[in-house]
Design a protein around this motif. Structure first.
Motif, mmCIF file in Angstrom:
data_model
loop_
_atom_site.group_PDB
_atom_site.id
_atom_site.type_symbol
_atom_site.label_atom_id
_atom_site.label_comp_id
_atom_site.label_asym_id
_atom_site.label_seq_id
_atom_site.Cartn_x
_atom_site.Cartn_y
_atom_site.Cartn_z
ATOM 1 N N ARG A 56 16.435 -2.698 -0.532
ATOM 2 C CA ARG A 56 15.047 -3.005 0.143
ATOM 3 C C ARG A 56 13.719 -3.455 -0.532
ATOM 4 O O ARG A 56 13.856 -1.928 -2.172
ATOM 5 C CB ARG A 56 15.339 -1.286 1.036
ATOM 6 C CG ARG A 56 15.613 -1.669 1.620
ATOM 7 C CD ARG A 56 15.597 -0.710 3.367
ATOM 8 N NE ARG A 56 16.777 -1.244 4.538
ATOM 9 C CZ ARG A 56 17.913 -0.329 4.678
ATOM 10 N NH1 ARG A 56 17.977 0.685 3.216
ATOM 11 N NH2 ARG A 56 18.817 -0.563 4.663
ATOM 12 N N GLU A 57 12.776 -3.642 0.410
ATOM 13 C CA GLU A 57 11.468 -3.265 -0.388
ATOM 14 C C GLU A 57 10.832 -2.906 0.646
ATOM 15 O O GLU A 57 11.002 -3.966 1.973
ATOM 16 C CB GLU A 57 10.501 -4.912 -1.083
ATOM 17 C CG GLU A 57 9.670 -4.801 -1.411
ATOM 18 C CD GLU A 57 9.126 -6.443 -2.454
ATOM 19 O OE1 GLU A 57 8.489 -6.491 -2.004
ATOM 20 O OE2 GLU A 57 10.339 -6.002 -3.190
ATOM 21 N N PHE A 58 9.808 -1.736 0.885
ATOM 22 C CA PHE A 58 9.355 -1.810 1.784
ATOM 23 C C PHE A 58 7.486 -0.933 1.323
ATOM 24 O O PHE A 58 7.531 -0.701 0.162
ATOM 25 C CB PHE A 58 9.417 -0.647 2.508
ATOM 26 C CG PHE A 58 10.281 0.728 2.415
ATOM 27 C CD1 PHE A 58 9.400 1.839 2.413
ATOM 28 C CD2 PHE A 58 11.295 0.841 1.130
ATOM 29 C CE1 PHE A 58 9.451 3.218 1.362
ATOM 30 C CE2 PHE A 58 11.390 1.571 0.923
ATOM 31 C CZ PHE A 58 10.494 3.123 0.508
ATOM 32 N N ASP A 59 6.860 -0.600 2.534
ATOM 33 C CA ASP A 59 5.333 -0.793 2.256
ATOM 34 C C ASP A 59 5.612 1.078 2.620
ATOM 35 O O ASP A 59 5.726 1.187 3.471
ATOM 36 C CB ASP A 59 4.097 -1.447 2.655
ATOM 37 C CG ASP A 59 3.778 -2.773 1.560
ATOM 38 O OD1 ASP A 59 5.037 -2.987 0.456
ATOM 39 O OD2 ASP A 59 3.530 -3.963 1.891
ATOM 40 N N ALA A 60 4.664 2.012 1.901
ATOM 41 C CA ALA A 60 4.017 2.952 2.251
ATOM 42 C C ALA A 60 2.781 3.630 1.846
ATOM 43 O O ALA A 60 2.222 2.734 1.875
ATOM 44 C CB ALA A 60 5.073 4.102 1.904
ATOM 45 N N ALA A 61 2.522 4.471 3.502
ATOM 46 C CA ALA A 61 0.656 4.681 3.338
ATOM 47 C C ALA A 61 0.886 5.854 3.345
ATOM 48 O O ALA A 61 1.427 6.990 3.507
ATOM 49 C CB ALA A 61 0.138 4.312 4.488
ATOM 50 N N ILE A 62 0.116 6.595 2.260
ATOM 51 C CA ILE A 62 -0.433 8.103 2.400
ATOM 52 C C ILE A 62 -1.087 8.565 3.168
ATOM 53 O O ILE A 62 -2.622 7.229 3.506
ATOM 54 C CB ILE A 62 -0.844 8.362 0.646
ATOM 55 C CG1 ILE A 62 0.206 8.114 -0.574
ATOM 56 C CG2 ILE A 62 -1.801 9.710 0.506
ATOM 57 C CD1 ILE A 62 1.501 8.282 -0.283
#
Length: 155
Positions: A56-62
């Motif tokens: 999987r590749e995903f973006d996560a926000a702090i």
């Protein structure tokens, strides 16, 4: 939604433990299944993971970050993943690191793994590897001491 809560005590000061945790690109050193993390901005990271053969590749926000207290994140694309790590001083040279992770297993293998507690065991192992990593080094590889509230960096 699967929920994972795990804790580990590390024999380093709270600042050292917290500062190391802000170095997301170092996560592959102690998190099994995390292939790569790229820090895109102060509040955005791109993750590449491989778990049980599922890549999987995903973006996560702090979404929340307070030095020596908390780092919290949430995915911003198709993968449902969020978490919170808190830091508690147990004395001058010891810190309790507590994780709370929520994620939505998608594949059959992920659903079975969550049902039998494989994800809990994996997080526990990753925290033990974090403990070994930071205690062996005795110092962080870097630090970000900024604050984030509501997903926005505070100057």
């Amino acid at each position: 939604m699967a929920t994972i809560d795990e804790t580990v005590d590390v024999d380093v000061p709270i600042r050292t433990a917290y500062d190391q945790w802000t170095q997301f690109e170092d996560f592959p050193h102690f998190m099994q299944g995390v292939e790569k993390v790229v820090q895109i901005s102060d509040t955005l990271t791109r993750w590449t993971t491989t778990v049980q053969g599922v890549e999987r590749e995903f973006d996560a926000a702090i979404v929340e970050q307070t030095p020596d207290v908390v780092v919290a994140w949430a995915s911003v694309d198709g993968t449902t993943h969020a978490g919170r790590v808190t830091f508690e001083a147990l004395g001058a040279g010891s810190t309790r690191v507590t994780t709370h992770i929520e994620w939505a297993p998608e594949t059959f293998v992920e659903k079975v793994g969550a049902a039998i507690g494989a994800d809990d065991r994996q997080v526990k192992k990753d925290l033990r590897r974090f403990k070994e990593f930071i205690e062996e080094r005795r110092t962080e590889t870097g630090a970000w001491r900024g604050e984030v509230h509501g997903g926005h960096p505070i100057a």
